[in-house]
Design a protein around this motif. Structure first.
Motif, PDB file in Angstrom:
ATOM      1  N   TRP A 246      91.315 130.677  63.938  1.00  0.00           N
ATOM      2  CA  TRP A 246      90.988 130.797  65.351  1.00  0.00           C
ATOM      3  C   TRP A 246      89.542 130.372  65.595  1.00  0.00           C
ATOM      4  O   TRP A 246      88.647 130.700  64.818  1.00  0.00           O
ATOM      5  CB  TRP A 246      91.142 132.243  65.821  1.00  0.00           C
ATOM      6  CG  TRP A 246      92.538 132.743  65.931  1.00  0.00           C
ATOM      7  CD1 TRP A 246      93.171 133.609  65.083  1.00  0.00           C
ATOM      8  CD2 TRP A 246      93.490 132.450  66.969  1.00  0.00           C
ATOM      9  NE1 TRP A 246      94.455 133.866  65.511  1.00  0.00           N
ATOM     10  CE2 TRP A 246      94.676 133.168  66.672  1.00  0.00           C
ATOM     11  CE3 TRP A 246      93.457 131.653  68.119  1.00  0.00           C
ATOM     12  CZ2 TRP A 246      95.821 133.116  67.493  1.00  0.00           C
ATOM     13  CZ3 TRP A 246      94.591 131.587  68.915  1.00  0.00           C
ATOM     14  CH2 TRP A 246      95.749 132.314  68.611  1.00  0.00           C
ATOM     15  N   THR A 247      89.315 129.640  66.666  1.00  0.00           N
ATOM     16  CA  THR A 247      87.959 129.378  67.143  1.00  0.00           C
ATOM     17  C   THR A 247      87.782 130.061  68.495  1.00  0.00           C
ATOM     18  O   THR A 247      88.760 130.483  69.124  1.00  0.00           O
ATOM     19  CB  THR A 247      87.672 127.868  67.287  1.00  0.00           C
ATOM     20  OG1 THR A 247      88.348 127.361  68.458  1.00  0.00           O
ATOM     21  CG2 THR A 247      88.128 127.098  66.049  1.00  0.00           C
TER      22      THR A 247
ATOM     23  N   LEU B 163      83.354 134.421  66.169  1.00  0.00           N
ATOM     24  CA  LEU B 163      84.172 133.299  65.750  1.00  0.00           C
ATOM     25  C   LEU B 163      83.408 131.996  65.992  1.00  0.00           C
ATOM     26  O   LEU B 163      82.633 131.888  66.955  1.00  0.00           O
ATOM     27  CB  LEU B 163      85.488 133.271  66.529  1.00  0.00           C
ATOM     28  CG  LEU B 163      86.422 134.466  66.320  1.00  0.00           C
ATOM     29  CD1 LEU B 163      87.665 134.314  67.194  1.00  0.00           C
ATOM     30  CD2 LEU B 163      86.813 134.607  64.856  1.00  0.00           C
ATOM     31  N   PRO B 164      83.590 130.995  65.147  1.00  0.00           N
ATOM     32  CA  PRO B 164      82.923 129.717  65.396  1.00  0.00           C
ATOM     33  C   PRO B 164      83.522 129.017  66.608  1.00  0.00           C
ATOM     34  O   PRO B 164      84.694 129.214  66.942  1.00  0.00           O
ATOM     35  CB  PRO B 164      83.207 128.919  64.117  1.00  0.00           C
ATOM     36  CG  PRO B 164      84.492 129.495  63.605  1.00  0.00           C
ATOM     37  CD  PRO B 164      84.457 130.959  63.956  1.00  0.00           C
TER      38      PRO B 164
ATOM     39  N   ALA C 112      81.311 133.262  61.965  1.00  0.00           N
ATOM     40  CA  ALA C 112      80.081 132.466  62.075  1.00  0.00           C
ATOM     41  C   ALA C 112      79.035 133.301  62.784  1.00  0.00           C
ATOM     42  O   ALA C 112      79.324 134.379  63.326  1.00  0.00           O
ATOM     43  CB  ALA C 112      80.346 131.166  62.832  1.00  0.00           C
ATOM     44  N   ARG C 113      77.798 132.801  62.806  1.00  0.00           N
ATOM     45  CA  ARG C 113      76.734 133.433  63.588  1.00  0.00           C
ATOM     46  C   ARG C 113      75.652 132.416  63.860  1.00  0.00           C
ATOM     47  O   ARG C 113      75.492 131.416  63.131  1.00  0.00           O
ATOM     48  CB  ARG C 113      76.146 134.652  62.875  1.00  0.00           C
ATOM     49  CG  ARG C 113      75.464 134.352  61.565  1.00  0.00           C
ATOM     50  CD  ARG C 113      74.949 135.614  60.900  1.00  0.00           C
ATOM     51  NE  ARG C 113      74.311 135.296  59.627  1.00  0.00           N
ATOM     52  CZ  ARG C 113      73.025 134.975  59.480  1.00  0.00           C
ATOM     53  NH1 ARG C 113      72.223 134.925  60.544  1.00  0.00           N
ATOM     54  NH2 ARG C 113      72.520 134.679  58.291  1.00  0.00           N
TER      55      ARG C 113
ATOM     56  N   TRP D 180      83.209 124.518  63.884  1.00  0.00           N
ATOM     57  CA  TRP D 180      84.192 124.404  62.801  1.00  0.00           C
ATOM     58  C   TRP D 180      84.272 122.956  62.315  1.00  0.00           C
ATOM     59  O   TRP D 180      84.254 122.706  61.105  1.00  0.00           O
ATOM     60  CB  TRP D 180      85.563 124.875  63.289  1.00  0.00           C
ATOM     61  CG  TRP D 180      86.568 124.977  62.184  1.00  0.00           C
ATOM     62  CD1 TRP D 180      86.931 126.084  61.483  1.00  0.00           C
ATOM     63  CD2 TRP D 180      87.317 123.881  61.604  1.00  0.00           C
ATOM     64  NE1 TRP D 180      87.853 125.757  60.507  1.00  0.00           N
ATOM     65  CE2 TRP D 180      88.111 124.422  60.556  1.00  0.00           C
ATOM     66  CE3 TRP D 180      87.392 122.522  61.861  1.00  0.00           C
ATOM     67  CZ2 TRP D 180      88.968 123.646  59.784  1.00  0.00           C
ATOM     68  CZ3 TRP D 180      88.247 121.729  61.077  1.00  0.00           C
ATOM     69  CH2 TRP D 180      89.013 122.294  60.058  1.00  0.00           C
ATOM     70  N   GLU D 181      84.336 122.015  63.253  1.00  0.00           N
ATOM     71  CA  GLU D 181      84.506 120.625  62.837  1.00  0.00           C
ATOM     72  C   GLU D 181      83.265 120.090  62.141  1.00  0.00           C
ATOM     73  O   GLU D 181      83.374 119.323  61.170  1.00  0.00           O
ATOM     74  CB  GLU D 181      84.879 119.735  64.027  1.00  0.00           C
ATOM     75  CG  GLU D 181      85.217 118.322  63.586  1.00  0.00           C
ATOM     76  CD  GLU D 181      85.889 117.471  64.662  1.00  0.00           C
ATOM     77  OE1 GLU D 181      85.632 116.251  64.661  1.00  0.00           O
ATOM     78  OE2 GLU D 181      86.661 118.013  65.474  1.00  0.00           O
ATOM     79  N   LYS D 182      82.094 120.499  62.582  1.00  0.00           N
ATOM     80  CA  LYS D 182      80.887 120.037  61.888  1.00  0.00           C
ATOM     81  C   LYS D 182      80.854 120.589  60.468  1.00  0.00           C
ATOM     82  O   LYS D 182      80.535 119.864  59.508  1.00  0.00           O
ATOM     83  CB  LYS D 182      79.624 120.429  62.642  1.00  0.00           C
ATOM     84  CG  LYS D 182      78.355 119.870  61.997  1.00  0.00           C
ATOM     85  CD  LYS D 182      77.109 120.105  62.826  1.00  0.00           C
ATOM     86  CE  LYS D 182      75.893 119.423  62.187  1.00  0.00           C
ATOM     87  NZ  LYS D 182      74.654 119.632  62.981  1.00  0.00           N
TER      88      LYS D 182
END
Length: 439
Positions: free
Chosen positions: A371-372, A303-304, A436-437, A309-311
């Motif tokens: 979800w983050t 998960l990011p 994400a990764r 996420w915001e970037k």
């Protein structure tokens, strides 16, 4: 101040109308507790009125220049204090009847409009400056409206709500987007084109965050992908889950997202009293953090973080700055995102091309909360305002941050800096995920 008063009027009018639509049902529906996770709808209705009473009528209404009648019924404050009574116990309280609650809310609203007409929105007082107190109350009401929408999803019986279907045609999933390493501005700014005068305390202050390069999915995870995870034994493979997550999966007997059920070789989903086959191209919804974490592991990703996420949502490499929203600095429209309960479910991924971020990431606003991996903590320099119970008391606990809003989130309570949070076991909320990764 004319434009500001018009913005406040629009936000409050929209919030009031939505609350009325969600509670304009027989008294039995407002008194019943449809789930121990949720309050009776009648409690939410009176609580919304009580917060407006406290902050607009009794707080702003007592400032110099206003003459609104600030007499109220403060003896009910304790009944509608969200911290004094757990949701499961609220039906046992001596609450206002539905008729009394509606009358109370109507009287509070009438006084609030008078306060708005008379107060000085340019005053030095932080509660009135730029209309913050009014914006805070509009956001509070819309947040409870989304909670009431979740209650409607949990209730049994014939449908009470209806809406046009969300767009079913989108664009195919677009793989990953690489986000370059480097600093960006995270959080709500006080001044300038990206200023957010109604941003809440946990979104402040704006600060610089330097991130390593990462890749993020261009789209949220869709139902078809999640069904593959299930078919590949995702709920039977402990190696995909964290230790806590696997323990919760076993205890709660999780086998699929909430409201999914098998019908032969297909999946059906119950949605606001109606059953229909899942649509493969829609973002998956009603998964808890642990399920999201396990899916990401199965996909070979993670998960990011909240900052990632915001970037991905706000960073514009061409201009070298953070924008208010993925698409730019202008407020959302129905062409940008699936917000505001215009539909009762997510749209197909890629259905809102005008909402794409500068980096090409899609669907970051609306459809489903994402979800983050980050816990809910204060930003450097955080200061509680106007009361500790909105954010500060939740910091450092077991809460995980969610970003982006859902189809049930109003635009006033959704922006590139807005932070939501909940416990990692919660599934009744309109939450999905995006992977994400590191690269």
């Amino acid at each position: 101040m004319t434009d500001l008063r018009a913005r406040i009027t629009a936000a409050l009018t929209r919030a009031h109308a939505r609350t009325d639509a969600l509670t304009d049902h027989p008294d039995t529906e407002l008194i019943a507790q449809h789930s121990p996770l949720m309050s009776p709808l009648g409690w939410d209705l009176a609580h919304i009125g009580n917060q407006e009473d406290r902050w607009l009528v009794r707080a702003i209404g007592k400032l110099p220049g206003t003459t609104a009648d600030s007499r109220s019924v403060p003896e009910i404050d304790g009944l509608y204090d969200a911290f004094a009574h757990p949701r499961a116990s609220r039906p046992d309280l001596a609450l206002l009847s539905p008729a009394q609650a509606r009358d109370y809310v109507a009287r509070v609203r009438a006084r609030s409009w008078q306060v708005l007409a008379e107060c000085d929105l340019g005053a030095a007082d932080a509660l009135t400056r730029n209309g913050f107190g009014f914006g805070m109350i509009a956001q509070h009401e819309q947040q409870h409206a989304e909670t009431m929408l979740a209650t409607h999803q949990l209730r049994a019986g014939a449908p009470l709500l209806s809406a046009p279907p969300a767009p079913s045609r989108g664009r195919p999933c677009a793989g990953e987007i690489a986000v370059p390493a480097g600093p960006f501005t995270m959080g709500a700014a006080e001044l300038g084109i990206t200023a957010e005068p109604w941003a809440l305390d946990n979104e402040r202050p704006a600060h610089t965050v330097d991130l390593a390069a990462f890749a993020i999915d261009a789209d949220p995870v869709i139902n078809a992908q999640y069904a593959e995870f299930i078919d590949d034994g995702g709920y039977r493979r402990p190696e995909l889950w964290s230790a806590r997550g696997w323990g919760h999966r076993a205890e709660a007997e999780l086998t699929a997202p909430q409201f999914w059920r098998r019908d032969g070789d297909r999946w059906l989903r119950e949605s606001f009293g109606r059953s229909a086959p899942i649509r493969g191209a829609e973002p998956v919804v009603h998964v808890c953090y642990f399920e999201a974490e396990a899916f990401a592991s199965w996909a070979g990703k993670r998960l990011p973080t909240e900052a990632e996420w915001e970037k991905a949502a706000r960073w514009d490499p061409a201009e070298g700055r953070s924008r208010r929203f993925p698409w730019g600095d202008e407020d959302p429209t129905p062409e940008h995102a699936n917000l505001g309960q215009h539909h009762l479910g997510p749209a197909a991924v890629g259905a809102y091309p005008r909402g794409d971020s500068a980096l090409g990431v899609r669907g970051l606003i609306g459809d489903v909360w994402e979800w983050t991996s980050s816990g809910f903590d204060p930003y450097p320099g955080f200061a509680a305002f106007p009361y500790r119970e909105y954010s500060e008391v939740f910091f450092g606990g077991d809460f995980k941050v969610l970003r982006g809003g859902s189809f049930g989130t109003d635009e006033v309570a959704c922006r590139g800096t807005f932070r939501n949070w909940d416990l990692p076991i919660r599934r009744q909320i309109f939450a999905g995920l995006r992977c994400a990764r590191s690269i």
